[in-house]
Design a protein around this motif. Structure first.
Motif, mmCIF file in Angstrom:
data_model
loop_
_atom_site.group_PDB
_atom_site.id
_atom_site.type_symbol
_atom_site.label_atom_id
_atom_site.label_comp_id
_atom_site.label_asym_id
_atom_site.label_seq_id
_atom_site.Cartn_x
_atom_site.Cartn_y
_atom_site.Cartn_z
ATOM 1 N N MET A 30 33.943 26.105 -31.869
ATOM 2 C CA MET A 30 35.365 25.796 -32.033
ATOM 3 C C MET A 30 35.924 25.279 -30.713
ATOM 4 O O MET A 30 36.744 24.356 -30.684
ATOM 5 N N ALA A 31 35.487 25.848 -29.603
ATOM 6 C CA ALA A 31 35.977 25.428 -28.293
ATOM 7 C C ALA A 31 35.690 23.938 -28.072
ATOM 8 O O ALA A 31 36.552 23.190 -27.606
ATOM 9 N N ALA A 32 34.499 23.518 -28.438
ATOM 10 C CA ALA A 32 34.128 22.112 -28.260
ATOM 11 C C ALA A 32 34.989 21.221 -29.161
ATOM 12 O O ALA A 32 35.534 20.206 -28.726
ATOM 13 N N VAL A 33 35.142 21.621 -30.417
ATOM 14 C CA VAL A 33 35.919 20.834 -31.378
ATOM 15 C C VAL A 33 37.385 20.741 -30.948
ATOM 16 O O VAL A 33 38.038 19.710 -31.131
ATOM 17 N N GLU A 258 30.635 33.744 -37.095
ATOM 18 C CA GLU A 258 31.662 33.739 -36.066
ATOM 19 C C GLU A 258 31.755 32.343 -35.466
ATOM 20 O O GLU A 258 30.732 31.733 -35.155
ATOM 21 N N VAL A 259 32.973 31.827 -35.328
ATOM 22 C CA VAL A 259 33.137 30.506 -34.715
ATOM 23 C C VAL A 259 34.015 30.559 -33.472
ATOM 24 O O VAL A 259 34.162 29.541 -32.788
ATOM 25 N N ASN A 260 34.641 31.699 -33.186
ATOM 26 C CA ASN A 260 35.442 31.811 -31.978
ATOM 27 C C ASN A 260 35.622 33.277 -31.631
ATOM 28 O O ASN A 260 35.687 34.115 -32.543
ATOM 29 N N GLY A 261 35.702 33.564 -30.328
ATOM 30 C CA GLY A 261 35.887 34.948 -29.890
ATOM 31 C C GLY A 261 37.024 35.017 -28.895
ATOM 32 O O GLY A 261 37.245 34.084 -28.123
ATOM 33 N N TYR A 262 37.789 36.124 -28.920
ATOM 34 C CA TYR A 262 38.960 36.267 -28.052
ATOM 35 C C TYR A 262 38.772 37.528 -27.230
ATOM 36 O O TYR A 262 38.932 38.646 -27.742
ATOM 37 N N SER B 35 30.480 22.284 -37.416
ATOM 38 C CA SER B 35 31.270 21.129 -36.967
ATOM 39 C C SER B 35 32.290 20.752 -38.046
ATOM 40 O O SER B 35 33.462 20.501 -37.750
ATOM 41 N N LYS B 36 31.846 20.735 -39.294
ATOM 42 C CA LYS B 36 32.757 20.395 -40.401
ATOM 43 C C LYS B 36 33.833 21.457 -40.569
ATOM 44 O O LYS B 36 35.010 21.160 -40.698
#
Lengths: 338, 75
Positions: A30-33, A258-262, B35-36
């Protein structure tokens, strides 16, 4: 090999396959996107109102669907229903058991629910001539940690007995029992379309359930301690969890991971509660260390803090119209910010 | 009643079977590329951000929670 060993080996093999499948689709973060997205502004919200009236720790709060009223629960043995525009108390509901852990209000505004160490979920009609208990839902074998109404006839509950339940309020009986967690269920949240719900538990996992057939569809791992708070993002395609391991995690339902961590190395307080702003861009998280941190959901950066309570922030909520946020604390006060 | 299980009667073998059976269901899930998923998520969030009061702020005269001062408003 004994039956237990065989079963365990099978389960472990399947878990490895699941992790392999998750890695195979994990082509970015997610950070990259979100790297091209402008940073969220520094968020400085003002404490607009302090609601005073409870005499002991506040354990739960829930906004009405009318965006104006709110129910709060305290171990002083009362539920209070507030008009947040004026700060006035509209109803007071005395509880049979003061060991309350949660409360909720039905979308209609007619009913409130509460429960805790009495293992029961008590349903009260606040629109009757004086608040009247209409049901005591009594089948959980452990404490009631959370509840949410679907409508005036159905309510979901989460319990320390490791199950969640869907109840029929006409009969007072369980309709569906959701059984898969191996630790106390601490929290639940319904999907925007009300077909599924998510639960967080002391087994460090979050689970996605089909409301009607009772099946567990997905299990989200990664936390290393109890999950105390959980919420759906407005899109309904991702969820956020808050844990005693001092972190929050975003899981995407379609990527199944998981796509992001806080987290912050300096933060060593557990997360007690979580709520999202109307777009989902801001994550509000209450911690054991008396503060509420505000995170940018996309960039996972801290963008603000709500400080003002003199004890743990135990509950937070944003009304459906997103115009403000309320924090509830063990210091016995509720504060509204925007 | 879907999903009713009397927990007192579950043995360790029953629990191990439940876990194995649950993983059999989960292993079949079709998973999307992150990515999607992340791109769609970001777009959905950004689409709502302009109307997000807690991000953008609120005008004093439109703020339902503002401190009420003394006096009355005659409409």
């Amino acid at each position: 090999m004994g039956e237990m060993d065989t079963l365990k080996k099978e389960a472990d093999g399947l878990k490895t396959q699941i992790e392999t499948a998750r890695k195979a689709v994990n082509d970015t973060t997610m950070a990259a996107v979100a790297s091209g997205v402008a940073a969220a502004p520094r968020i400085q919200l003002k404490n607009r109102k302090t609601l005073k009236g409870h005499l002991a720790k506040i354990y739960g709060l829930h906004w009405s669907a009318d965006n104006r009223h709110m129910v709060s629960a305290s171990q002083d043995g009362k539920l209070l229903i507030w008009d947040t525009y004026t700060g006035n108390k509209v109803y007071a509901v005395p509880l049979k058991s003061s060991w309350v852990m949660s409360c909720s209000m039905a979308p209609s505004g007619n009913l409130v629910a509460s429960g805790g160490l009495d293992n029961m979920c008590t349903i009260v009609n606040i629109k009757a001539a004086s608040p009247k208990t209409i049901r005591e839902l009594d089948a959980h074998e452990g404490y009631l940690s959370h509840s949410r109404f679907l409508n005036d006839s159905e309510i979901l509950t989460a319990s320390g007995d490791t199950t969640c339940c869907l109840w029929d309020l006409e009969t007072g009986k369980q309709k569906v029992v959701y059984k898969s967690h191996v630790g106390d269920c601490m929290c639940l949240a319904m999907s925007p379309d009300q077909n599924t719900f998510i639960s967080g538990a002391c087994d460090s996992s979050a689970k996605l359930w089909d409301i009607r057939d009772g099946g567990c569809k997905q299990t989200f791992i990664g936390h290393t301690s109890d999950i105390n708070a959980i919420a759906f993002f407005p899109s309904g395609t991702a969820i956020i969890t808050g844990s005693d391991d001092c972190t929050l995690k975003m899981y995407d339902l379609r990527a199944d991971q998981e796509v992001n961590g806080y987290q912050d190395a300096a933060l060593n307080a557990g997360v007690t509660s979580v709520s999202l702003s109307s777009s989902g861009r801001l994550v509000f998280a209450g911690y054991d260390n008396f503060n509420c941190n505000i995170w940018d959901s996309l960039k996972a950066e801290k963008v603000g803090v709500l400080s003002g309570h003199d004890n743990r922030v135990s509950c937070i909520g944003v009304p459906d119209d997103g115009l403000g946020i309320c924090t509830g604390s063990w210091d016995s006060f509720l504060k509204i910010w925007n | 009643m879907p999903g009713v299980i009397n927990m007192d009667e579950l043995t360790d073998v029953d629990k191990a079977k439940m876990e194995r059976d649950q993983k059999k269901i989960e292993v079949k899930l079709e998973r999307w590329l992150t990515s999607k998923c992340c791109t769609e998520f970001m777009e959905a969030v950004q689409a709502g951000v302009e109307d997000d009061t807690l991000v953008k702020g609120i005008a004093e005269d439109k703020n339902p929670f503002k401190e009420l001062k003394g006096g009355c408003v005659v409409c």
